[in-house]
Design a protein around this motif. Sequence first.
Motif, PDB file in Angstrom:
ATOM      1  N   UNK A 237     -21.340  30.737  -9.239  1.00  0.00           N
ATOM      2  CA  UNK A 237     -21.546  29.280  -9.306  1.00  0.00           C
ATOM      3  C   UNK A 237     -21.127  28.618  -7.990  1.00  0.00           C
ATOM      4  N   UNK A 238     -20.185  27.707  -8.018  1.00  0.00           N
ATOM      5  CA  UNK A 238     -19.824  26.996  -6.790  1.00  0.00           C
ATOM      6  C   UNK A 238     -19.162  27.889  -5.746  1.00  0.00           C
ATOM      7  N   UNK A 239     -18.709  29.076  -6.164  1.00  0.00           N
ATOM      8  CA  UNK A 239     -18.059  29.999  -5.229  1.00  0.00           C
ATOM      9  C   UNK A 239     -19.017  31.092  -4.735  1.00  0.00           C
ATOM     10  N   UNK A 240     -20.292  30.929  -5.062  1.00  0.00           N
ATOM     11  CA  UNK A 240     -21.279  31.897  -4.592  1.00  0.00           C
ATOM     12  C   UNK A 240     -21.351  31.856  -3.066  1.00  0.00           C
TER      13      UNK A 240
ATOM     14  N   UNK B  29     -16.831  21.872  -3.650  1.00  0.00           N
ATOM     15  CA  UNK B  29     -16.348  22.264  -4.975  1.00  0.00           C
ATOM     16  C   UNK B  29     -16.086  21.020  -5.816  1.00  0.00           C
ATOM     17  N   UNK B  30     -16.440  21.088  -7.082  1.00  0.00           N
ATOM     18  CA  UNK B  30     -16.093  20.003  -8.000  1.00  0.00           C
ATOM     19  C   UNK B  30     -14.715  20.241  -8.615  1.00  0.00           C
ATOM     20  N   UNK B  31     -14.303  21.514  -8.649  1.00  0.00           N
ATOM     21  CA  UNK B  31     -13.009  21.881  -9.215  1.00  0.00           C
ATOM     22  C   UNK B  31     -12.679  23.313  -8.811  1.00  0.00           C
ATOM     23  N   UNK B  32     -11.459  23.735  -9.170  1.00  0.00           N
ATOM     24  CA  UNK B  32     -11.091  25.137  -9.031  1.00  0.00           C
ATOM     25  C   UNK B  32     -11.226  25.789 -10.398  1.00  0.00           C
ATOM     26  N   UNK B  33     -12.052  26.842 -10.466  1.00  0.00           N
ATOM     27  CA  UNK B  33     -12.233  27.599 -11.704  1.00  0.00           C
ATOM     28  C   UNK B  33     -11.918  29.049 -11.394  1.00  0.00           C
ATOM     29  N   UNK B  34     -10.849  29.572 -11.984  1.00  0.00           N
ATOM     30  CA  UNK B  34     -10.301  30.868 -11.580  1.00  0.00           C
ATOM     31  C   UNK B  34     -11.285  32.015 -11.725  1.00  0.00           C
TER      32      UNK B  34
ATOM     33  N   UNK C 149     -14.564  32.020 -11.923  1.00  0.00           N
ATOM     34  CA  UNK C 149     -15.708  31.876 -11.022  1.00  0.00           C
ATOM     35  C   UNK C 149     -15.304  32.179  -9.579  1.00  0.00           C
ATOM     36  N   UNK C 150     -14.103  31.768  -9.220  1.00  0.00           N
ATOM     37  CA  UNK C 150     -13.610  32.058  -7.875  1.00  0.00           C
ATOM     38  C   UNK C 150     -13.486  33.569  -7.686  1.00  0.00           C
ATOM     39  N   UNK C 151     -12.921  34.249  -8.677  1.00  0.00           N
ATOM     40  CA  UNK C 151     -12.742  35.690  -8.581  1.00  0.00           C
ATOM     41  C   UNK C 151     -14.082  36.432  -8.572  1.00  0.00           C
ATOM     42  N   UNK C 152     -15.071  35.879  -9.314  1.00  0.00           N
ATOM     43  CA  UNK C 152     -16.380  36.539  -9.423  1.00  0.00           C
ATOM     44  C   UNK C 152     -17.362  36.094  -8.344  1.00  0.00           C
TER      45      UNK C 152
END
Length: 260
Positions: free
Chosen positions: A101-104, A88-93, A95-98
Amino acid sequence: MMGFWRWRGEVRGLPGPKIRTWGTGQGVKGTFVILTAYIDESISKRRKFFTLSAMIGIADNWTSLTSVWENLLRNENARLTKDGRPQLSRFHASECNAHSNEFEGWSREETVAFTQKMLAAVEGFPLETIAYTVDLESIAKRIDDADLLGTAYSFCTNLLIYRIGKWFQQKEADESLRISLIHERCDYDLVMLEQFNNLIQSPVFTARNHFLSLVPMGWEECIPLQPADLMAYESMKEQERRWISLQRRKQIGRASCRER
């Protein structure tokens, strides 16, 4: 059309003038206690709610939270690396919930656990969150404006800054207190700056002397914008849940009337 929601039920952590002092370095004479408010937005897909929120605190708390936040990201990336997964480059709320992107590819259990860790980190510091939410669909029905999002940014920026000023006054803040506003860089930087300038130049806005500046920055160079993003998202989701609950009560009410 508008909702106000505070993450905590009471104001916490407003420092007295003896905690820390800085020279402003911005042409303002005197020594002040500087608070910083990090501002971010969140937009829901279900109802198209728009939320703009601000997290307020002193430098020491932001420095400590940044350290904790970066450590949590570092630990999570170590786990991902061990499993042979992208970092992860960062925490993005949102995107994390959905799971995007990086949380795929993340499981629901993983995203929930990670979000809870980040929320717990924020809760560990005396930071005040103030947020405003507007219903974009309701605005569209009342205002003939092609740039609906621009209207929402303008409206919420004005309300947010005004409410922060009232927060100062309600806490009987010392005249030495000043606040610097930092928001995540976006397409509406100039819209937000215009609202800021209009307020601090207005003699009607009695808290205007507490404000120093409104500056756009990127999350890459400003870690506190990441917890600000999380709190904006949580504020938006809370309003969305309230709206869904209200719609359900209305449906039950209509059904009861038909049965009678």
